[in-house]
Design a protein around this motif. Structure first.
Motif, mmCIF file in Angstrom:
data_model
loop_
_atom_site.group_PDB
_atom_site.id
_atom_site.type_symbol
_atom_site.label_atom_id
_atom_site.label_comp_id
_atom_site.label_asym_id
_atom_site.label_seq_id
_atom_site.Cartn_x
_atom_site.Cartn_y
_atom_site.Cartn_z
ATOM 1 N N GLY A 112 0.817 -1.208 0.000
ATOM 2 C CA GLY A 112 0.000 0.000 0.000
ATOM 3 C C GLY A 112 0.847 1.253 0.000
ATOM 4 N N LYS A 113 1.917 1.246 0.774
ATOM 5 C CA LYS A 113 2.815 2.397 0.830
ATOM 6 C C LYS A 113 3.478 2.621 -0.527
ATOM 7 C CE LYS A 113 6.821 4.268 3.200
ATOM 8 N NZ LYS A 113 7.968 3.993 4.032
ATOM 9 N N THR A 115 2.358 1.713 -3.505
ATOM 10 C CA THR A 115 1.336 2.214 -4.429
ATOM 11 C C THR A 115 1.086 3.693 -4.185
ATOM 12 O OG1 THR A 115 0.321 0.031 -4.595
ATOM 13 C CG2 THR A 115 -1.043 1.915 -5.224
ATOM 14 N N ASN A 116 0.983 4.084 -2.926
ATOM 15 C CA ASN A 116 0.757 5.496 -2.608
ATOM 16 C C ASN A 116 1.921 6.374 -3.066
ATOM 17 O OD1 ASN A 116 -1.765 5.040 -1.506
ATOM 18 N ND2 ASN A 116 -0.980 4.804 0.565
ATOM 19 N N GLU A 117 3.154 5.880 -2.928
ATOM 20 C CA GLU A 117 4.308 6.651 -3.401
ATOM 21 C C GLU A 117 4.252 6.834 -4.916
ATOM 22 O OE1 GLU A 117 8.337 5.927 -1.786
ATOM 23 O OE2 GLU A 117 7.311 4.458 -0.503
ATOM 24 N N VAL A 119 1.602 6.709 -6.822
ATOM 25 C CA VAL A 119 0.473 7.595 -7.119
ATOM 26 C C VAL A 119 0.886 9.052 -6.892
ATOM 27 C CG1 VAL A 119 -1.819 8.315 -6.313
ATOM 28 C CG2 VAL A 119 -1.358 5.896 -6.792
ATOM 29 N N ARG A 120 1.622 9.319 -5.822
ATOM 30 C CA ARG A 120 2.080 10.694 -5.562
ATOM 31 C C ARG A 120 3.002 11.204 -6.670
ATOM 32 N NH1 ARG A 120 2.070 8.996 -0.231
ATOM 33 N NH2 ARG A 120 4.312 8.582 -0.197
ATOM 34 N N MET A 135 -5.521 13.398 -7.995
ATOM 35 C CA MET A 135 -5.365 12.138 -7.262
ATOM 36 C C MET A 135 -6.202 11.028 -7.890
ATOM 37 S SD MET A 135 -2.965 12.679 -5.239
ATOM 38 C CE MET A 135 -2.953 11.133 -4.338
ATOM 39 N N HIS A 139 -4.468 7.684 -9.418
ATOM 40 C CA HIS A 139 -4.867 6.326 -8.995
ATOM 41 C C HIS A 139 -5.308 5.504 -10.196
ATOM 42 C CE1 HIS A 139 -4.670 6.145 -4.616
ATOM 43 N NE2 HIS A 139 -5.007 7.426 -4.606
#
Length: 186
Positions: A112-113, A115-117, A119-120, A135, A139
């Motif tokens: 999850g981390k 993927t979030n990085e 995405v950012r 955002m 995503h």
């Protein structure tokens, strides 16, 4: 530690996940089983660290694009896709084995981390080009690219150029489609 991880990667590429044992890794790495256990308590720990190492390679490439943007949205999106495709198809057997292993390991929060990085990074690039709902778009693009690239890897595709072209067309089509996140791109 690197020798152990390199040996594990070679076993995964040549023989697959079932052939990966701590004894096989130690033998190929040229270390004693006791030395291996000083670094890794078992097969799952080796796999988890190998996944982390591969993720870092991917993030390093994405970070380069995020900090050196191109002239257009198309350039930036396709550059990110080229990096992701190259990462997947550079060592396709390893990528497939690690994706399978990842599903069996307790790496959910780390995944999850990551993927979030990603995405950012994508959101930063999209924002530079005036994309609205940044955002949401980031995503969607990450999911679209990951799905297409992973499916191609599983299917054994090896032509990076063809895959990059397909994923770029899908991503840019999403961004350009009337009524979507952004109508048109530079």
């Amino acid at each position: 530690m690197d020798a152990i991880l390199d040996a594990a990667a070679r076993i995964l590429e040549r023989k697959g996940l079932d052939a990966l044992t701590t004894n096989a890794v130690a033998a190929l790495a040229g270390v004693s089983i006791g030395s291996l256990y000083q670094y890794f308590p078992g097969k799952a720990a080796i796999l988890a660290e190998l996944i982390r190492r591969e993720r870092l390679i991917l993030l390093t490439g994405i970070d380069r694009i995020a900090h050196a943007p191109g002239d257009s949205l198309k350039d930036d999106v396709c550059s990110l896709i080229r990096i992701a495709v190259a990462h997947q198809l550079l060592r396709p057997a390893l990528a497939r084995a690690l994706e399978y292993a990842e599903a069996t390991l307790p790496l959910g929060p780390e995944t999850g981390k990551l993927t979030n990085e990603i995405v950012r990074y994508v959101a930063t690039l999209l924002e530079r080009h005036g994309v609205s709902k940044v955002m949401e778009a980031a995503h969607d693009l990450v999911a679209l690219a990951k799905g297409m690239i992973d499916a191609a890897g599983i299917a054994g595709e090896s032509d990076q150029r063809v895959l990059v072209d397909r994923v770029c067309r899908a991503a840019l089509g999403y961004l350009e489609y009337p009524g979507s996140i952004r109508q048109g791109f530079a």
